[in-house]
Each structure stands twice: as C-alpha cells, then as structure tokens.
Design a protein around this motif. Structure first.
Motif, short mmCIF file in Angstrom:
data_model
loop_
_atom_site.label_atom_id
_atom_site.label_comp_id
_atom_site.label_asym_id
_atom_site.label_seq_id
_atom_site.Cartn_x
_atom_site.Cartn_y
_atom_site.Cartn_z
N LEU A 127 60.22 21.08 -39.82
CA LEU A 127 60.42 20.36 -38.56
C LEU A 127 59.10 20.16 -37.80
O LEU A 127 58.99 19.25 -36.98
N ASP A 131 60.60 14.78 -38.98
CA ASP A 131 61.99 14.81 -38.52
C ASP A 131 62.90 14.53 -39.70
O ASP A 131 62.64 13.63 -40.50
N TYR A 132 63.96 15.29 -39.82
CA TYR A 132 64.91 15.09 -40.92
C TYR A 132 66.28 15.57 -40.46
O TYR A 132 66.42 16.24 -39.43
N SER A 133 67.29 15.24 -41.22
CA SER A 133 68.65 15.72 -40.95
C SER A 133 69.31 16.05 -42.29
O SER A 133 68.90 15.55 -43.33
N TYR A 217 70.43 14.01 -48.07
CA TYR A 217 70.37 12.59 -47.75
C TYR A 217 71.51 11.76 -48.33
O TYR A 217 71.56 10.55 -48.11
#
Length: 254
Positions: A127, A131-133, A217
């Motif tokens: 982080l 930025d990632y989810s 993803y």
C-alpha cells in the motif's frame, strides 16, 4: 481421537520459534519485497502498459507475495523438523503419545499462521507503493492458507529428507525461486510467444501465482478452479507422503 493439547503444544512451539527469529522471518522478506516494488513497480511500472486492466505495479503484487510465501514457508517448515533430527530431540516427539494428525495439524497450523502474518505485512507494505483492491478476499485468504499448508508439508518432507544443511537449501534456492520467477510473477503467460506460452503451463508455480492473482483482480492466465484443484491435490499428496514416513520411520528412527 486427536489430542488437542498436544497439537497446541506443537503449534505454539513452532510459532514461538518463528517470532524469536522475527528479524529474518519478517523484516528480511518485507525489505526484499519493498526493493522489488521500488525497482519493478516505481522504476519500470510507469513504462509498462496495463495488464488485463490492472496497472503493472499492482499486477505484480500476487506474484511477489507468492514468491515470498513459498520460500519462507518451505524454509521455516524444513528447518523446524530438521533441527530436532540434527540435535536428536526428534526422539522425544516420536516417543511421546502424539499421533501423525497432531503433529501435522500443529506444524501446518503454525505455518499457515506465519504465512497469514507475513501476507498481511506484505499487503500493508504494498500500500505504501501502489493502490490496489482485492476482488475476492475470502478466496484470497483460503488460497493463501492452502498454499501455506501444502508447502509447509512439503518443507516438512524436505527437512526429513535432508541429511545436511546444504541439502536443506537446495530445493528452495535451485528450484522454487527460479520456478516462481518463471511462473508469471512479473508478467502474464499470454505475453509469451508460441510455443513458450504452452511450455510455461508445465510449471506448477504458474497455477499458484495465477490463482492468487484471480482472487485479487478477478482475471488470470488459468481458471481459478484448476489452480485450486492442483493446490488441494498437492496438499493431499504431501499428507500421504508424510503419513507413510511416520508409518515406516524413514529417516526418523535411523
């Protein structure tokens, strides 16, 4: 019937050993992962196109996590069973009223816990750089635990097989790390020209990296069900091998 007290004793012993070496077990992997993000994410990432709609710096997160988890889980588990053999304290474990199930649950449970701690730290480190989810958090946690359990058992077998410190590092150094680098850690298999895209599928690590990338993803080089099935199959094979080792006493009672 499983003795949960015995299982808990093995689990806490292995976890305590992990925490005693926190500089090597936690700090070193985090520093290595940070260097990868700096070099491949920051320096090269801006020059790379998006892969499957995901920025390159975010795309490599699952691969880097798998690279760290496979190496650390295998090494920790193999060292954990090798040292009792090396010092002779393995006979205390063999003579105690502890079955194979308690031993495996204790070792695997500790390895899974270590891996989740390490995975959480790596994700927090990531982080800082990108930025990632995570699209499928439940499947991500489950997949990480299954991979950790499978390679903890694999490391357990390696620790029993090795009869010196050199052999203890052969598999992680000469096989696991190169296969992980060639397993789509920094690229998609679809980017390879024919016939190398098909040849790459012979690398079992491809399915692990691809499976974890899907949980992040929602897209991957290989169907997630195939990755999950291969992971569970490898886990089952390792359990069968260890059960045979305890039954025959191979390299344990020599």
């Amino acid at each position: 019937m499983i003795s949960w007290r015995s299982t808990w004793s093995i689990y806490t012993r292995e976890l305590t050993r992990f925490l005693r070496t926190w500089m090597q077990s936690l700090i070193a992997p985090v520093m290595t992962t940070s260097l990868y993000f700096i070099v491949f994410g920051a320096a090269i990432g801006d020059r790379m196109p998006d892969l499957g709609g995901v920025g390159y710096a975010a795309f490599i997160i699952p691969g880097l996590m798998m690279l760290t988890l496979l190496g650390e889980t295998t090494s920790n588990s193999s060292f954990g069973i090798y040292m009792p053999r090396f010092t002779g304290t393995i006979y205390e474990l063999l003579s105690a009223p502890i079955g194979v199930a308690e031993t495996l649950i204790g070792f695997v449970g500790a390895a899974a816990t270590k891996s989740l701690i390490l995975a959480g730290i790596i994700l927090a480190t990531a982080l800082v750089f990108v930025d990632y989810s995570i699209a499928h958090p439940f499947w991500a946690v489950l997949f990480i635990v299954l991979v950790a359990a499978a390679f903890s058992l694999f490391g357990f077998i390696l620790g029993i097989w090795a009869d010196n410190f050199e052999k203890l590092g052969i598999i992680p150094t000469l096989f696991l790390t190169p296969l992980t680098f060639l397993g789509g850690t920094f690229y998609s298999i679809d980017m390879l020209p024919e016939p190398w895209d098909k040849v790459a599928l012979a690398n079992p690590i491809v399915y692990l990296v691809s499976g974890l990338r899907w949980t992040f993803y929602g897209s991957a080089d290989v169907d997630f069900r195939v990755s999950l099935g291969i992971t569970i199959g490898f886990l089952a094979i390792c359990v069968a091998v260890i059960a045979t080792i305890f039954k025959t006493g191979w390299r344990l009672r020599a």
